[in-house]
Write a protein that holds these residues in place. Structure first.
Motif, PDB file in Angstrom:
ATOM      1  N   ARG A 270       0.851  -1.182   0.000  1.00 16.26           N
ATOM      2  CA  ARG A 270       0.000   0.000   0.000  1.00 16.26           C
ATOM      3  C   ARG A 270       0.889   1.235   0.000  1.00 16.26           C
ATOM      4  O   ARG A 270       1.797   1.371   0.823  1.00 16.26           O
ATOM      5  CB  ARG A 270      -0.878  -0.030   1.251  1.00 16.26           C
ATOM      6  N   SER A 272       2.065   5.197   0.371  1.00 18.19           N
ATOM      7  CA  SER A 272       1.846   6.179   1.433  1.00 18.19           C
ATOM      8  C   SER A 272       0.742   7.168   1.086  1.00 18.19           C
ATOM      9  O   SER A 272      -0.024   7.590   1.955  1.00 18.19           O
ATOM     10  CB  SER A 272       3.152   6.931   1.721  1.00 18.19           C
ATOM     11  N   LYS A 275      -2.947   6.122   2.032  1.00 15.59           N
ATOM     12  CA  LYS A 275      -3.301   5.885   3.427  1.00 15.59           C
ATOM     13  C   LYS A 275      -3.897   7.131   4.033  1.00 15.59           C
ATOM     14  O   LYS A 275      -3.436   8.241   3.762  1.00 15.59           O
ATOM     15  CB  LYS A 275      -2.059   5.467   4.224  1.00 15.59           C
ATOM     16  N   GLU A 279      -4.190   5.718   9.576  1.00 14.20           N
ATOM     17  CA  GLU A 279      -3.325   4.618   9.163  1.00 14.20           C
ATOM     18  C   GLU A 279      -1.864   5.040   9.155  1.00 14.20           C
ATOM     19  O   GLU A 279      -0.982   4.293   9.593  1.00 14.20           O
ATOM     20  CB  GLU A 279      -3.726   4.135   7.764  1.00 14.20           C
ATOM     21  N   ALA A 280      -1.579   6.237   8.663  1.00 11.79           N
ATOM     22  CA  ALA A 280      -0.203   6.719   8.613  1.00 11.79           C
ATOM     23  C   ALA A 280       0.362   6.879  10.023  1.00 11.79           C
ATOM     24  O   ALA A 280       1.520   6.534  10.292  1.00 11.79           O
ATOM     25  CB  ALA A 280      -0.147   8.047   7.862  1.00 11.79           C
ATOM     26  N   GLU A 283       1.102   3.454  11.520  1.00 11.64           N
ATOM     27  CA  GLU A 283       2.307   2.882  10.922  1.00 11.64           C
ATOM     28  C   GLU A 283       3.561   3.542  11.488  1.00 11.64           C
ATOM     29  O   GLU A 283       4.565   2.880  11.763  1.00 11.64           O
ATOM     30  CB  GLU A 283       2.251   3.053   9.407  1.00 11.64           C
TER      31      GLU A 283
END
Length: 295
Positions: A270, A272, A275, A279-280, A283
């Motif tokens: 996926r 960057s 996202k 989600e970022a 992560e």
């Protein structure tokens, strides 16, 4: 394709256009009656299938119509262009097979029209046989963690393109017409592996933008469908085996280029820019926790 050769032989070339046009009209009716915007509004979907689709999508939401897309980052993304270039190369070979194979068999191999139509269909029969099993194999290898998604996409795509490179080249050196047909059939049969590569890759890169990535990819691929027949017409002027060999040399080279480019730049991760904020952040937190603290 098998039927069109016999149909043209029996009723004239116009009959093939009437038949395929009628088939397209029937397909359109079926499409309008069956297809829905989403699983939630499909009256025929089972609850189990609907749950499976929602679970597979996870937190990814489809891009709303008219919503903003990160066009700049999409167009600057090497994995996106890996998909587009692979689609172009596959489109080049596919168009060569689809539009030129019956003519090649008639001109260079001296098959009659009905027979060339039947033999021209064999490569696509090979694809029908190989594609379902190859798709299951690809998913099985990823699910069992024998391959990462990136490794699976690159492996299947590059195996397909390299096999098509080799077997298209072999068509120029084998002596028997039936050996030529066998090489082309094997090339297309193994070529189905690419459907587990670039064809599904947009869903890996950006599920909510997969439709526009595929649209971009198809646009690039369509260029090959325009150029390939024109180049064939430019090369094949006397309808000799030697001239047809040049067509297959070019197609082999295009496939080889596609294999190298896809291997270098493709990804199954996926991206960057696909996202959302949560989600970022998650992560980034996971990455920070994974880094050991220095004394």
């Amino acid at each position: 394709m098998a039927a069109c050769g016999a149909l043209a032989d029996a009723a004239g070339w116009q009959a093939t256009f009437y038949a395929t046009g009628a088939a397209g009209a029937l397909w359109f009716v079926a499409w309008m009656l069956v297809v829905r915007d989403s699983p939630d509004v499909d009256p025929r979907i089972t609850p189990q299938e609907k749950k499976f689709i929602h679970d597979a999508l996870g937190s990814v939401k489809p891009q709303a119509a008219g919503g903003r897309r990160p066009w700049g980052r999409i167009l600057r993304s090497p994995p996106v262009w890996a998909v587009a270039v692979a689609h172009f190369c596959e489109g080049w070979g596919y168009t060569t097979f689809l539009t030129q194979l019956p003519t090649f068999m008639t001109d260079a191999l001296n098959f009659n029209l009905a027979k060339s139509g039947l033999l021209s269909a064999l490569p696509y029969v090979a694809m029908i046989v190989s594609l379902p099993s190859v798709s299951v194999l690809s998913d099985w290898l990823v699910a069992r963690k024998f391959l990462t998604v990136t490794q699976a996409r690159k492996t299947f795509n590059c195996v397909a393109f390299l096999a098509q490179t080799v077997f298209l080249f072999l068509t120029t050196v084998v002596g028997s017409p039936y050996a030529v047909v066998a090489c082309m059939t094997i090339a297309q049969g193994i070529g189905a592996f690419a459907c587990c590569g670039f064809s599904v890759n947009p869903l890996d890169l950006a599920p909510q933008h997969a439709s526009v990535i595929m649209g971009l990819s198809c646009t690039v691929s369509t260029l090959s469908g325009m150029v390939s027949p024109l180049l064939t017409g430019f090369i094949v002027t006397d309808k000799t085996q030697e001239q047809w060999n040049k067509v297959f040399y070019v197609a082999s080279g295009v496939y080889l280029f596609g294999a190298v480019f896809y291997f270098l730049f493709a990804s199954g991760e996926r991206q960057s820019w696909a996202k959302d904020g949560s989600e970022a952040e998650a992560e980034a937190e996971n990455s920070a926790e994974a880094v050991p603290l220095k004394a």
